[in-house]
Scaffold this motif. Structure first.
Motif, PDB file in Angstrom:
ATOM      1  N   LEU A  22      14.157  15.675  46.198  1.00 52.48           N
ATOM      2  CA  LEU A  22      14.535  14.890  45.039  1.00 52.48           C
ATOM      3  C   LEU A  22      13.929  15.235  43.713  1.00 52.48           C
ATOM      4  N   ARG A  23      12.580  15.643  43.910  1.00 52.63           N
ATOM      5  CA  ARG A  23      11.912  16.156  42.751  1.00 52.63           C
ATOM      6  C   ARG A  23      12.586  17.475  42.685  1.00 52.63           C
ATOM      7  N   ALA A  24      13.054  18.470  43.352  1.00 46.21           N
ATOM      8  CA  ALA A  24      13.590  19.704  42.878  1.00 46.21           C
ATOM      9  C   ALA A  24      14.998  19.389  42.157  1.00 46.21           C
ATOM     10  N   ALA A  25      15.762  18.374  42.639  1.00 41.44           N
ATOM     11  CA  ALA A  25      17.042  18.293  42.180  1.00 41.44           C
ATOM     12  C   ALA A  25      16.860  17.478  40.692  1.00 41.44           C
ATOM     13  N   ARG A  26      15.511  17.005  40.261  1.00 44.79           N
ATOM     14  CA  ARG A  26      15.239  16.658  38.939  1.00 44.79           C
ATOM     15  C   ARG A  26      15.009  17.755  37.874  1.00 44.79           C
ATOM     16  N   GLU A  27      14.458  18.698  38.658  1.00 39.14           N
ATOM     17  CA  GLU A  27      14.665  19.976  37.543  1.00 39.14           C
ATOM     18  C   GLU A  27      15.746  20.567  37.189  1.00 39.14           C
ATOM     19  N   PHE A  28      16.772  20.229  37.543  1.00 38.38           N
ATOM     20  CA  PHE A  28      18.002  20.794  36.954  1.00 38.38           C
ATOM     21  C   PHE A  28      18.416  20.256  35.710  1.00 38.38           C
ATOM     22  N   ARG A  29      18.723  20.936  34.749  1.00 37.29           N
ATOM     23  CA  ARG A  29      19.079  20.358  33.421  1.00 37.29           C
ATOM     24  C   ARG A  29      20.616  19.915  33.397  1.00 37.29           C
ATOM     25  N   ASP A  30      21.212  20.756  34.207  1.00 35.81           N
ATOM     26  CA  ASP A  30      22.742  20.129  34.182  1.00 35.81           C
ATOM     27  C   ASP A  30      22.963  18.934  35.005  1.00 35.81           C
ATOM     28  N   TYR A  31      23.683  18.080  34.521  1.00 34.44           N
ATOM     29  CA  TYR A  31      23.799  16.639  35.025  1.00 34.44           C
ATOM     30  C   TYR A  31      24.632  16.817  36.375  1.00 34.44           C
ATOM     31  N   ASN A  32      25.700  17.656  36.581  1.00 34.01           N
ATOM     32  CA  ASN A  32      26.406  17.779  37.544  1.00 34.01           C
ATOM     33  C   ASN A  32      25.818  18.658  38.758  1.00 34.01           C
ATOM     34  N   VAL A  33      25.150  19.470  38.428  1.00 36.04           N
ATOM     35  CA  VAL A  33      24.098  20.159  39.490  1.00 36.04           C
ATOM     36  C   VAL A  33      23.090  19.520  39.696  1.00 36.04           C
ATOM     37  N   ARG A  34      22.244  18.630  38.940  1.00 31.63           N
ATOM     38  CA  ARG A  34      21.297  17.586  39.372  1.00 31.63           C
ATOM     39  C   ARG A  34      21.847  16.636  40.281  1.00 31.63           C
ATOM     40  N   GLU A  35      23.064  16.123  39.883  1.00 32.11           N
ATOM     41  CA  GLU A  35      23.472  14.765  40.889  1.00 32.11           C
ATOM     42  C   GLU A  35      24.098  15.435  42.211  1.00 32.11           C
ATOM     43  N   LEU A  68      14.887  23.493  50.228  1.00 33.61           N
ATOM     44  CA  LEU A  68      14.016  23.171  49.327  1.00 33.61           C
ATOM     45  C   LEU A  68      13.600  24.570  48.650  1.00 33.61           C
ATOM     46  N   ALA A  69      13.195  25.416  49.271  1.00 32.55           N
ATOM     47  CA  ALA A  69      13.160  26.632  48.713  1.00 32.55           C
ATOM     48  C   ALA A  69      14.309  27.397  47.697  1.00 32.55           C
ATOM     49  N   ILE A  70      15.765  27.099  48.262  1.00 33.88           N
ATOM     50  CA  ILE A  70      16.589  27.539  47.478  1.00 33.88           C
ATOM     51  C   ILE A  70      16.833  26.813  46.156  1.00 33.88           C
ATOM     52  N   ALA A  71      16.508  25.578  46.364  1.00 34.97           N
ATOM     53  CA  ALA A  71      16.707  24.550  45.419  1.00 34.97           C
ATOM     54  C   ALA A  71      15.887  24.918  44.178  1.00 34.97           C
ATOM     55  N   LYS A  72      14.323  25.346  44.611  1.00 32.74           N
ATOM     56  CA  LYS A  72      13.556  25.586  43.715  1.00 32.74           C
ATOM     57  C   LYS A  72      13.769  26.848  42.784  1.00 32.74           C
ATOM     58  N   ARG A  73      14.565  27.774  43.670  1.00 29.39           N
ATOM     59  CA  ARG A  73      14.540  29.116  42.861  1.00 29.39           C
ATOM     60  C   ARG A  73      15.749  28.958  42.038  1.00 29.39           C
ATOM     61  N   GLN A  74      16.893  28.267  42.416  1.00 25.72           N
ATOM     62  CA  GLN A  74      17.981  27.938  41.601  1.00 25.72           C
ATOM     63  C   GLN A  74      17.788  27.070  40.190  1.00 25.72           C
ATOM     64  N   ALA A  75      16.684  26.226  40.384  1.00 28.58           N
ATOM     65  CA  ALA A  75      16.548  25.517  39.393  1.00 28.58           C
ATOM     66  C   ALA A  75      15.724  26.386  38.241  1.00 28.58           C
ATOM     67  N   VAL A  76      14.830  27.446  38.688  1.00 27.73           N
ATOM     68  CA  VAL A  76      14.526  28.304  37.725  1.00 27.73           C
ATOM     69  C   VAL A  76      15.759  29.185  37.043  1.00 27.73           C
ATOM     70  N   VAL A  77      16.410  29.659  37.980  1.00 29.39           N
ATOM     71  CA  VAL A  77      17.678  30.318  37.442  1.00 29.39           C
ATOM     72  C   VAL A  77      18.653  29.410  36.458  1.00 29.39           C
ATOM     73  N   TYR A  78      18.889  28.328  36.793  1.00 33.47           N
ATOM     74  CA  TYR A  78      19.744  27.446  36.008  1.00 33.47           C
ATOM     75  C   TYR A  78      18.940  27.146  34.521  1.00 33.47           C
ATOM     76  N   SER A  79      17.527  26.962  34.924  1.00 30.41           N
ATOM     77  CA  SER A  79      16.812  26.786  33.492  1.00 30.41           C
ATOM     78  C   SER A  79      17.028  27.961  32.423  1.00 30.41           C
ATOM     79  N   LEU A  80      17.292  29.187  32.964  1.00 31.04           N
ATOM     80  CA  LEU A  80      17.340  30.334  31.997  1.00 31.04           C
ATOM     81  C   LEU A  80      18.789  30.097  31.497  1.00 31.04           C
TER      82      LEU A  80
END
Length: 99
Positions: A22-35, A68-80
């Motif tokens: 759930l914390r990793a989900a909060r890292e996504f900036r985009d609302y749709n991806v986060r939800e 979880l590992a995938i979500a963390k990596r994707q959060a970094v990519v999406y933040s870029l």
């Protein structure tokens, strides 16, 4: 799979994984991806809440760690590449779009 020297994860470990997802989900900036990420974590845990076999519990836990590992990596990519504009779902006053 539970190896002979390894026990199935205990409740605090499983709850820790749930909170980490759930914390990793909060890292996504985009609302749709986060939800979507949040919903997927919740649904995955609900689906597996009645598991009793230690091997299936370990398998589900390992899959959760992989997710979880995938979500963390994707959060970094999406933040870029995150959009500069907020989604309409994130606006406090959607009427601001009209002005």
């Amino acid at each position: 799979m539970v190896s002979p020297g390894q026990a199935a994860p205990i409740r605090p470990e499983i709850l820790g994984l749930y909170r980490a997802l759930l914390r990793a989900a909060r890292e996504f900036r985009d609302y749709n991806v986060r939800e979507y990420t949040k919903r997927r974590a919740i649904d995955g845990f609900r689906e597996n809440q009645n598991l009793t076999d230690p091997e299936s519990i370990s398998s589900a836990y390992a899959e959760g760690k992989n997710q979880l590992a995938i979500a963390k990596r994707q959060a970094v990519v999406y933040s870029l590449y995150a959009p500069k504009v907020k989604s309409i779902m994130e606006l406090e006053n959607p009427a601001d779009l009209i002005n």
